[in-house]
Design a protein around this motif. Structure first.
Motif, mmCIF file in Angstrom:
data_model
loop_
_atom_site.group_PDB
_atom_site.id
_atom_site.type_symbol
_atom_site.label_atom_id
_atom_site.label_comp_id
_atom_site.label_asym_id
_atom_site.label_seq_id
_atom_site.Cartn_x
_atom_site.Cartn_y
_atom_site.Cartn_z
ATOM 1 N N GLN A 147 2.108 -4.745 -16.802
ATOM 2 C CA GLN A 147 2.295 -3.387 -17.305
ATOM 3 C C GLN A 147 3.623 -2.821 -16.815
ATOM 4 O O GLN A 147 4.360 -2.182 -17.572
ATOM 5 N N CYS A 148 3.945 -3.064 -15.557
ATOM 6 C CA CYS A 148 5.219 -2.596 -14.998
ATOM 7 C C CYS A 148 6.386 -3.233 -15.744
ATOM 8 O O CYS A 148 7.370 -2.560 -16.065
ATOM 9 N N CYS A 149 6.266 -4.517 -16.039
ATOM 10 C CA CYS A 149 7.337 -5.212 -16.763
ATOM 11 C C CYS A 149 7.494 -4.651 -18.176
ATOM 12 O O CYS A 149 8.612 -4.486 -18.664
ATOM 13 N N ALA A 150 6.372 -4.325 -18.814
ATOM 14 C CA ALA A 150 6.433 -3.771 -20.160
ATOM 15 C C ALA A 150 7.066 -2.383 -20.170
ATOM 16 O O ALA A 150 7.830 -2.036 -21.076
ATOM 17 N N VAL A 151 6.767 -1.594 -19.149
ATOM 18 C CA VAL A 151 7.279 -0.227 -19.103
ATOM 19 C C VAL A 151 8.721 -0.177 -18.622
ATOM 20 O O VAL A 151 9.573 0.500 -19.209
ATOM 21 N N GLU A 152 9.027 -0.899 -17.539
ATOM 22 C CA GLU A 152 10.331 -0.784 -16.900
ATOM 23 C C GLU A 152 11.295 -1.914 -17.246
ATOM 24 O O GLU A 152 12.473 -1.828 -16.931
ATOM 25 N N GLY A 153 10.807 -2.981 -17.827
ATOM 26 C CA GLY A 153 11.685 -4.080 -18.222
ATOM 27 C C GLY A 153 11.867 -5.153 -17.165
ATOM 28 O O GLY A 153 12.594 -6.107 -17.388
ATOM 29 N N SER A 154 11.215 -5.025 -16.026
ATOM 30 C CA SER A 154 11.302 -6.056 -14.984
ATOM 31 C C SER A 154 10.040 -6.021 -14.134
ATOM 32 O O SER A 154 9.363 -4.994 -14.043
ATOM 33 N N TYR A 155 9.739 -7.149 -13.530
ATOM 34 C CA TYR A 155 8.579 -7.230 -12.642
ATOM 35 C C TYR A 155 8.919 -6.579 -11.302
ATOM 36 O O TYR A 155 10.055 -6.660 -10.845
ATOM 37 N N PRO A 156 7.943 -5.950 -10.651
ATOM 38 C CA PRO A 156 8.218 -5.320 -9.362
ATOM 39 C C PRO A 156 8.421 -6.371 -8.271
ATOM 40 O O PRO A 156 7.907 -7.481 -8.357
ATOM 41 N N SER A 157 9.165 -5.998 -7.243
ATOM 42 C CA SER A 157 9.450 -6.952 -6.176
ATOM 43 C C SER A 157 8.365 -6.973 -5.103
ATOM 44 O O SER A 157 8.252 -7.947 -4.371
ATOM 45 N N THR A 158 7.552 -5.917 -5.013
ATOM 46 C CA THR A 158 6.506 -5.871 -4.007
ATOM 47 C C THR A 158 5.201 -5.353 -4.602
ATOM 48 O O THR A 158 5.201 -4.641 -5.611
ATOM 49 N N ILE A 159 4.116 -5.686 -3.936
ATOM 50 C CA ILE A 159 2.809 -5.187 -4.375
ATOM 51 C C ILE A 159 2.659 -3.705 -4.033
ATOM 52 O O ILE A 159 1.933 -2.976 -4.700
ATOM 53 N N GLU A 160 3.374 -3.255 -2.995
ATOM 54 C CA GLU A 160 3.323 -1.842 -2.619
ATOM 55 C C GLU A 160 3.851 -0.951 -3.748
ATOM 56 O O GLU A 160 3.376 0.166 -3.950
ATOM 57 N N TYR A 161 4.835 -1.448 -4.480
ATOM 58 C CA TYR A 161 5.374 -0.694 -5.612
ATOM 59 C C TYR A 161 4.282 -0.484 -6.664
ATOM 60 O O TYR A 161 4.152 0.599 -7.235
ATOM 61 N N LEU A 162 3.492 -1.517 -6.913
ATOM 62 C CA LEU A 162 2.393 -1.400 -7.879
ATOM 63 C C LEU A 162 1.333 -0.422 -7.381
ATOM 64 O O LEU A 162 0.764 0.338 -8.174
ATOM 65 N N GLU A 163 1.081 -0.423 -6.092
ATOM 66 C CA GLU A 163 0.083 0.493 -5.539
ATOM 67 C C GLU A 163 0.558 1.944 -5.619
ATOM 68 O O GLU A 163 -0.240 2.841 -5.892
ATOM 69 N N GLU A 164 1.831 2.167 -5.406
ATOM 70 C CA GLU A 164 2.353 3.537 -5.424
ATOM 71 C C GLU A 164 2.528 4.080 -6.836
ATOM 72 O O GLU A 164 2.205 5.232 -7.107
ATOM 73 N N HIS A 165 3.072 3.272 -7.749
ATOM 74 C CA HIS A 165 3.465 3.775 -9.061
ATOM 75 C C HIS A 165 2.502 3.453 -10.202
ATOM 76 O O HIS A 165 2.543 4.123 -11.232
ATOM 77 N N TYR A 166 1.656 2.451 -10.028
ATOM 78 C CA TYR A 166 0.783 2.054 -11.132
ATOM 79 C C TYR A 166 -0.700 2.151 -10.784
ATOM 80 O O TYR A 166 -1.551 1.667 -11.526
ATOM 81 N N GLY A 167 -1.030 2.758 -9.670
ATOM 82 C CA GLY A 167 -2.420 3.027 -9.330
ATOM 83 C C GLY A 167 -3.243 1.811 -8.952
ATOM 84 O O GLY A 167 -4.470 1.856 -9.017
ATOM 85 N N LEU A 168 -2.593 0.746 -8.566
ATOM 86 C CA LEU A 168 -3.319 -0.444 -8.142
ATOM 87 C C LEU A 168 -3.984 -0.162 -6.797
ATOM 88 O O LEU A 168 -3.337 0.287 -5.860
ATOM 89 N N ALA A 169 -5.292 -0.394 -6.713
ATOM 90 C CA ALA A 169 -6.034 -0.185 -5.470
ATOM 91 C C ALA A 169 -6.632 -1.519 -5.040
ATOM 92 O O ALA A 169 -7.424 -2.108 -5.766
ATOM 93 N N VAL A 170 -6.229 -1.979 -3.871
ATOM 94 C CA VAL A 170 -6.674 -3.269 -3.356
ATOM 95 C C VAL A 170 -7.274 -3.070 -1.974
ATOM 96 O O VAL A 170 -6.719 -2.345 -1.152
ATOM 97 N N ASN A 171 -8.402 -3.717 -1.723
ATOM 98 C CA ASN A 171 -9.031 -3.666 -0.411
ATOM 99 C C ASN A 171 -8.381 -4.725 0.478
ATOM 100 O O ASN A 171 -8.749 -5.895 0.447
ATOM 101 N N HIS A 172 -7.422 -4.291 1.283
ATOM 102 C CA HIS A 172 -6.689 -5.234 2.130
ATOM 103 C C HIS A 172 -7.518 -5.707 3.324
ATOM 104 O O HIS A 172 -7.136 -6.660 3.985
ATOM 105 N N GLU A 173 -8.639 -5.050 3.598
ATOM 106 C CA GLU A 173 -9.504 -5.484 4.687
ATOM 107 C C GLU A 173 -10.317 -6.715 4.308
ATOM 108 O O GLU A 173 -10.665 -7.518 5.167
ATOM 109 N N ASP A 174 -10.639 -6.863 3.016
ATOM 110 C CA ASP A 174 -11.452 -7.992 2.567
ATOM 111 C C ASP A 174 -10.633 -9.143 2.004
ATOM 112 O O ASP A 174 -11.133 -10.273 1.928
ATOM 113 N N TYR A 175 -9.403 -8.877 1.577
ATOM 114 C CA TYR A 175 -8.595 -9.907 0.921
ATOM 115 C C TYR A 175 -7.188 -9.963 1.502
ATOM 116 O O TYR A 175 -6.600 -8.937 1.832
ATOM 117 N N VAL A 176 -6.672 -11.168 1.594
ATOM 118 C CA VAL A 176 -5.272 -11.387 1.970
ATOM 119 C C VAL A 176 -4.541 -11.711 0.676
ATOM 120 O O VAL A 176 -4.904 -12.643 -0.038
#
Length: 108
Positions: A60-89
């Motif tokens: 979705q980020c690539c479709a909107v902005e034209g490039s893939y994000p460099s970090t997962i934190e960018y997806l969490e901040e700007h695209y609402g991605l919510a990941v349970n970092h306590e259960d998954y690496v």
């Protein structure tokens, strides 16, 4: 009428009690093993779902902005991605902005 219990009857009762105890222990072991297997399968299915969610947010980020994000934190901040970092690496490796990232999710 009084019936005296013979040694043979006592031995038979002991065998039945021992067999019942062994059967109860086996049943408990099967239940505990089944619960452990179900929990592991749920974690593995969850890790597959997390990986798909990360890849979908990156697409979705690539479709909107034209490039893939460099970090997962960018997806969490700007695209609402919510990941349970306590259960998954999560390993998120972006090779280039025009190449889809490599995502590996492992349950803890």
């Amino acid at each position: 009428m009084y019936h005296e219990v013979t040694e043979r009857e006592r031995a038979r009762r002991r065998r039945w009690i021992a067999a019942g105890c062994v059967a109860a222990l086996l049943a408990c072991a099967l239940v505990a093993g089944g619960a452990w297997v179900a929990q592991r399968q749920a974690l593995e299915q969850g890790s597959a779902s997390v990986r798909e969610a990360v890849l979908a947010a990156a697409a979705q980020c690539c479709a909107v902005e034209g490039s893939y994000p460099s970090t997962i934190e960018y997806l969490e901040e700007h695209y609402g991605l919510a990941v349970n970092h306590e259960d998954y690496v999560i390993t998120y490796e972006a090779f280039a902005s025009n190449v889809a990232p490599s995502v590996v999710v492992v349950p803890r």
